[in-house]
Write a protein that holds these residues in place. Structure first.
Motif, PDB file in Angstrom:
ATOM      1  N   MET A   1       9.348 -35.153  64.867  1.00 39.10           N
ATOM      2  CA  MET A   1       9.650 -33.850  64.260  1.00 39.10           C
ATOM      3  C   MET A   1      11.157 -33.684  64.126  1.00 39.10           C
ATOM      4  O   MET A   1      11.667 -33.305  63.074  1.00 39.10           O
ATOM      5  CB  MET A   1       9.063 -32.708  65.104  1.00 39.10           C
ATOM      6  CG  MET A   1       7.537 -32.647  65.113  1.00 39.10           C
ATOM      7  SD  MET A   1       6.823 -32.494  63.465  1.00 39.10           S
ATOM      8  CE  MET A   1       5.994 -34.043  63.286  1.00 39.10           C
TER       9      MET A   1
ATOM     10  N   GLY B   1       6.511 -24.461  65.677  1.00 39.16           N
ATOM     11  CA  GLY B   1       5.955 -25.745  66.070  1.00 39.16           C
ATOM     12  C   GLY B   1       6.550 -26.234  67.376  1.00 39.16           C
ATOM     13  O   GLY B   1       5.834 -26.655  68.288  1.00 39.16           O
TER      14      GLY B   1
ATOM     15  N   MET C   1       4.426 -26.863  70.777  1.00 32.36           N
ATOM     16  CA  MET C   1       4.402 -28.191  71.385  1.00 32.36           C
ATOM     17  C   MET C   1       4.929 -28.136  72.819  1.00 32.36           C
ATOM     18  O   MET C   1       4.393 -28.794  73.721  1.00 32.36           O
ATOM     19  CB  MET C   1       5.240 -29.171  70.551  1.00 32.36           C
ATOM     20  CG  MET C   1       4.580 -29.587  69.236  1.00 32.36           C
ATOM     21  SD  MET C   1       5.790 -30.184  68.014  1.00 32.36           S
ATOM     22  CE  MET C   1       6.333 -31.702  68.777  1.00 32.36           C
TER      23      MET C   1
ATOM     24  N   GLY D   1       0.827 -27.379  66.876  1.00 36.15           N
ATOM     25  CA  GLY D   1       2.279 -27.181  66.820  1.00 36.15           C
ATOM     26  C   GLY D   1       2.937 -28.133  65.829  1.00 36.15           C
ATOM     27  O   GLY D   1       3.787 -27.724  65.026  1.00 36.15           O
ATOM     28  N   THR D   2       2.497 -29.401  65.854  1.00 33.74           N
ATOM     29  CA  THR D   2       3.089 -30.350  64.892  1.00 33.74           C
ATOM     30  C   THR D   2       2.763 -29.914  63.463  1.00 33.74           C
ATOM     31  O   THR D   2       3.568 -30.107  62.566  1.00 33.74           O
ATOM     32  CB  THR D   2       2.588 -31.799  65.095  1.00 33.74           C
ATOM     33  OG1 THR D   2       1.173 -31.859  64.879  1.00 33.74           O
ATOM     34  CG2 THR D   2       2.915 -32.317  66.481  1.00 33.74           C
ATOM     35  N   TRP D   3       1.580 -29.326  63.265  1.00 34.27           N
ATOM     36  CA  TRP D   3       1.222 -28.879  61.909  1.00 34.27           C
ATOM     37  C   TRP D   3       2.214 -27.838  61.391  1.00 34.27           C
ATOM     38  O   TRP D   3       2.596 -27.851  60.229  1.00 34.27           O
ATOM     39  CB  TRP D   3      -0.197 -28.284  61.870  1.00 34.27           C
ATOM     40  CG  TRP D   3      -1.284 -29.296  62.074  1.00 34.27           C
ATOM     41  CD1 TRP D   3      -1.144 -30.657  62.090  1.00 34.27           C
ATOM     42  CD2 TRP D   3      -2.675 -29.036  62.295  1.00 34.27           C
ATOM     43  NE1 TRP D   3      -2.356 -31.245  62.315  1.00 34.27           N
ATOM     44  CE2 TRP D   3      -3.313 -30.283  62.440  1.00 34.27           C
ATOM     45  CE3 TRP D   3      -3.436 -27.874  62.386  1.00 34.27           C
ATOM     46  CZ2 TRP D   3      -4.683 -30.407  62.675  1.00 34.27           C
ATOM     47  CZ3 TRP D   3      -4.795 -27.978  62.610  1.00 34.27           C
ATOM     48  CH2 TRP D   3      -5.419 -29.236  62.757  1.00 34.27           C
ATOM     49  N   PHE D   4       2.616 -26.904  62.274  1.00 31.51           N
ATOM     50  CA  PHE D   4       3.576 -25.876  61.859  1.00 31.51           C
ATOM     51  C   PHE D   4       4.893 -26.522  61.454  1.00 31.51           C
ATOM     52  O   PHE D   4       5.467 -26.216  60.409  1.00 31.51           O
ATOM     53  CB  PHE D   4       3.814 -24.861  62.989  1.00 31.51           C
ATOM     54  CG  PHE D   4       2.781 -23.770  63.028  1.00 31.51           C
ATOM     55  CD1 PHE D   4       2.953 -22.606  62.273  1.00 31.51           C
ATOM     56  CD2 PHE D   4       1.640 -23.893  63.802  1.00 31.51           C
ATOM     57  CE1 PHE D   4       2.002 -21.606  62.295  1.00 31.51           C
ATOM     58  CE2 PHE D   4       0.684 -22.893  63.826  1.00 31.51           C
ATOM     59  CZ  PHE D   4       0.861 -21.741  63.075  1.00 31.51           C
ATOM     60  N   SER D   5       5.366 -27.421  62.317  1.00 31.63           N
ATOM     61  CA  SER D   5       6.628 -28.081  62.034  1.00 31.63           C
ATOM     62  C   SER D   5       6.535 -28.865  60.722  1.00 31.63           C
ATOM     63  O   SER D   5       7.425 -28.802  59.867  1.00 31.63           O
ATOM     64  CB  SER D   5       6.986 -29.007  63.197  1.00 31.63           C
ATOM     65  OG  SER D   5       8.288 -29.496  63.056  1.00 31.63           O
TER      66      SER D   5
ATOM     67  N   ASN E   1       4.197 -37.067  56.930  1.00 30.74           N
ATOM     68  CA  ASN E   1       3.625 -35.753  57.243  1.00 30.74           C
ATOM     69  C   ASN E   1       2.244 -35.566  56.628  1.00 30.74           C
ATOM     70  O   ASN E   1       1.338 -35.033  57.281  1.00 30.74           O
ATOM     71  CB  ASN E   1       4.567 -34.652  56.759  1.00 30.74           C
ATOM     72  CG  ASN E   1       5.763 -34.489  57.679  1.00 30.74           C
ATOM     73  OD1 ASN E   1       5.672 -34.821  58.871  1.00 30.74           O
ATOM     74  ND2 ASN E   1       6.863 -33.999  57.161  1.00 30.74           N
TER      75      ASN E   1
END
Lengths: 164, 559
Positions: free
Chosen positions: B83, B108, B112, B154-158, B189
């Protein structure tokens, strides 16, 4: 595309294709398909009530293709039987089922290596041609006693008929 | 900025990571350093325990430590690095994030972080010694699964923030090809969004209800298949940021141009297609899947090798062209002309060397019949330590060498550069020794995921223990390397400030002005092909897991 790039990619892709052909021929012609493939179900809570696994161990096979069926029951943290003798040269259908979690079934120094999962029977067909003692280990993490989970296969001299 | 400026000019104007984005990047990187220390220490202890040289105090279990090692390094370290590096790459190549995009990055980051803390608490209290692969029906505390789900979401948001930045650039400079780094980050991504669908479905609809006691049993085959649909794409998710550095950063460190923009984009697109429909090669020896589908995924796995070969070609093409420009003659003289004193080059280069045996091992593992011999032996552990544990992590280190001072307004001093070189060589020696011992022990049948055992005095187990002692020696060197790394990274962020910050090297490509291959940036086409391949590979095996009435499994806590 650059000339060298073409050469490199052709050699690379060419060798991959050769690898795949070898894998394919070995699978289709020599029968080396992946272990334990297919779906044969069993209820993990009633493994010992199942006719196949009621008495784990070596049984004469009714199938012409095999001399024996070898049944193993895996549970945390042991295998049944804990030791088994197999006459040298036997064609054996090995079947393993678990009563609880996922286990491994690896017979060290042989090609037998497969996963055992609750709900399914794992099968591997093989010949035991070389006399010796083979250690079976659980190679999939199953809990605190994981490395205590062992058994032994003894491949012994002579056919079953020669013994008493 | 005027919209009439051609992107290539913008490309040269935009030569640094925006300051506000930099803070977000740095926050992610601090987790990386922390995770490296915790996870690496656990790893070293594991090698000592397995060698029979050490026993854990306070009732800590080997598998508890192993779970920590896996979660902290394979998930936490990599996720935060990826990220952070991708945000930096986008900000550097496509321009600063807007407030909304950056906010998504921060959301994100905090998700995380929260997920990591809860998962760590569950592992620390011995409620989750199920390894990072969480194989059911071993059943951890529900919070462990929830925490991991929160990390993924969380990774999805980032990722959403990053993709919005990329697509905003595309809209602003319609018709121009996107900056290469931003395209690469976006491929990774999109691949991530598609592949994590499987594992999140499994966690949300299988693991969480089951561990909360809402349902009694779990479909084990299904959970494993959904896991590996994500689990193999995960390794490419780790690898592609390293490839971003190899294609774009390393040539600039040499002071030259990258080989080909089009080739780089094409190889990334192939990774997008072939990273996901291949997970069953992790399940070749397990019941519940027909031989045909295993075979099909073996073939698809081999397809992933093609972009790796393309990458290898273009890297060495750059090295050789560069060396010859500096006056190299003969067949291998150009090799000497490479910047052997520059840690930004040496770290990723050592990684590339590891990737040669790593890639060969990968082909062996994917070959069904040979997989039979090595499956679940410690050979496999050796394999991923010379892939993620060397090419990927050494390249990450190489990136952190310049990224940390770039963001904090410092320079790499000569002394810190030398520390970077020591880090690289110590890591290489330790990892070389440890993973070689693992490979050989694995070929002799030593199982993975196993604590010290003499296996009832079996002769073969004695042989394994000899290799395990070698692993402990390697593990010790790796720990020394980790200590060097931690001190190095802290100094890179805290040394005296300089007027000019360290450069974030981004090379232009030899074919910079050539337009991209037609469909390479047509995301609709790319996503349709990706999903199509996924459906071909997985529809039947997964359908069978529903229709064949496989009895479900109750949970067990056996640790």
């Amino acid at each position: 595309m650059h000339k060298f790039e073409k050469i490199w990619m052709s050699v690379g892709t060419g060798s991959l294709i050769i690898f795949l052909v070898i894998l394919g021929v070995s699978a289709v012609h020599a029968g080396h398909t992946p272990a334990a493939s297919g779906i044969e179900t069993i209820n993990p809570e009633y493994v010992r009530e199942d006719t196949r696994f009621a008495e784990p161990g070596l049984h004469e096979s009714e199938d012409e293709e095999f001399d024996y069926n070898l049944y193993f029951v895996a549970s945390a943290f042991s295998y049944e039987p804990s030791e088994v003798e197999i006459p040298q040269g036997s064609r054996v259908k090995v079947q393993v089922a678990t009563t609880d979690v996922v286990h491994g079934f690896q017979v060290v120094n042989t090609n037998i290596n497969m996963m055992v999962e609750p709900g399914l029977v794992s099968t591997y067909n093989t010949n035991f041609d070389t006399v010796g003692e083979y250690l079976i280990v659980c190679n999939e993490y199953c809990g605190v006693g994981h490395t205590d989970m062992t058994s032994t296969i003894k491949v012994v001299d002579g056919g079953a008929e020669d013994n008493e | 900025m005027s919209k009439n400026i051609h992107p290539d000019h913008l490309f040269s104007l935009n030569n640094r990571v925006d300051a506000k984005d930099g803070k977000l990047v740095l926050a992610n990187m601090i987790w990386v350093i922390f995770a490296l220390f915790i996870g690496g220490s656990a790893g070293m202890l594991q090698t000592f325990i397995r060698a029979g040289m050490f026993e854990l105090p306070f009732g800590i279990g080997y598998y508890q430590l192993l779970t920590l090692h896996g979660v902290i390094l394979a998930l936490v370290l990599t996720f935060f690095f990826i990220m952070g590096f991708q945000i930096a790459s986008l900000s550097r190549s496509a321009g600063a994030f807007n407030d909304k995009e950056r906010l998504l990055g921060w959301i994100g980051f905090w998700m995380m972080s929260a997920g990591t803390l809860v998962a760590a608490a569950m592992i620390a209290t011995n409620e989750a010694s199920v390894l990072y692969t969480f194989y059911a029906p071993l059943q951890a505390h529900a919070f462990y699964y929830i925490a991991l789900a929160v990390i993924i979401i969380g990774t999805w948001f980032s990722v959403a923030g990053q993709l919005m930045r990329y697509f905003r650039w595309r809209k602003e400079y319609k018709g121009h090809k996107t900056p290469l780094l931003s395209f690469m980050a976006s491929v990774n991504n999109v691949m991530w969004l598609v592949c994590t669908i499987g594992v999140s479905m499994s966690v949300i609809f299988q693991y969480i209800p089951w561990s909360l006691g809402i349902v009694e049993t779990i479909n084990v085959s299904l959970s494993r298949t959904l896991f590996w649909m994500f689990g193999h794409a995960l390794v490419y998710f780790w690898l592609l940021p390293a490839y971003m550095s190899w294609y774009v950063v390393v040539p600039k460190v040499l002071g030259t141009k990258g080989f080909s923009d089009n080739l780089a984009r094409m190889s990334f697109v192939l990774f997008l297609f072939f990273s996901i429909p291949v997970g069953i090669h992790h399940q070749l020896t397990e019941p519940g899947i027909d031989a045909f589908w295993k075979g099909l995924q073996v073939v698809l796995t081999f397809a992933v090798i093609v972009p790796s070969l393309m990458t290898a070609f273009s890297l060495f093409a750059v090295f050789e062209t560069h060396g010859r420009k500096l006056g190299a003659t003969g067949i291998l003289d150009w090799f000497k002309k490479l910047p052997w004193k520059d840690a930004r080059f040496v770290l990723p280069f050592l990684g590339m060397l590891f990737f040669i045996p790593g890639g060969i091992g990968g082909i062996i593992n994917a070959s069904g019949q040979m997989n039979q011999l090595v499956h679940n032996t410690i050979w496999v552990v050796g394999h991923f330590h010379i892939t993620v544990g060397a090419p990927v992590i050494l390249t990450y280190f190489g990136v952190m060498m310049f990224l940390l001072p770039h963001i904090t307004g410092r320079k790499i001093t000569k002394q810190l550069n030398n520390m970077g070189l020591y880090l690289g060589y110590t890591w290489t020696f330790g990892m070389g020794l440890m993973s070689a011992a693992m490979h050989f022990a694995g070929l002799r049948g030593a199982p993975r995921r196993s604590t010290f055992s003499e296996y009832g005095g079996a002769d073969i187990a004695q042989e394994w223990i000899t290799y395990q002692i070698l692993q402990a020696v390697g593990g010790t060197f790796l720990f020394v390397a980790i200590v060097i790394a931690v001190i190095l990274f802290i100094q890179l962020m805290t040394g005296p400030k300089t007027t000019e910050a360290e450069e974030f090297p981004v090379a232009s490509m030899m074919d910079q002005s050539v337009p991209t291959t037609k469909w390479v940036e047509n995301w609709r086409v790319l996503i349709i092909i990706t999903v199509f391949l996924l459906l071909i590979a997985y529809t039947m095996p997964i359908t069978q897991m529903f229709t064949e009435n496989i009895p479900g499994a109750k949970g067990f806590k056996l640790w």
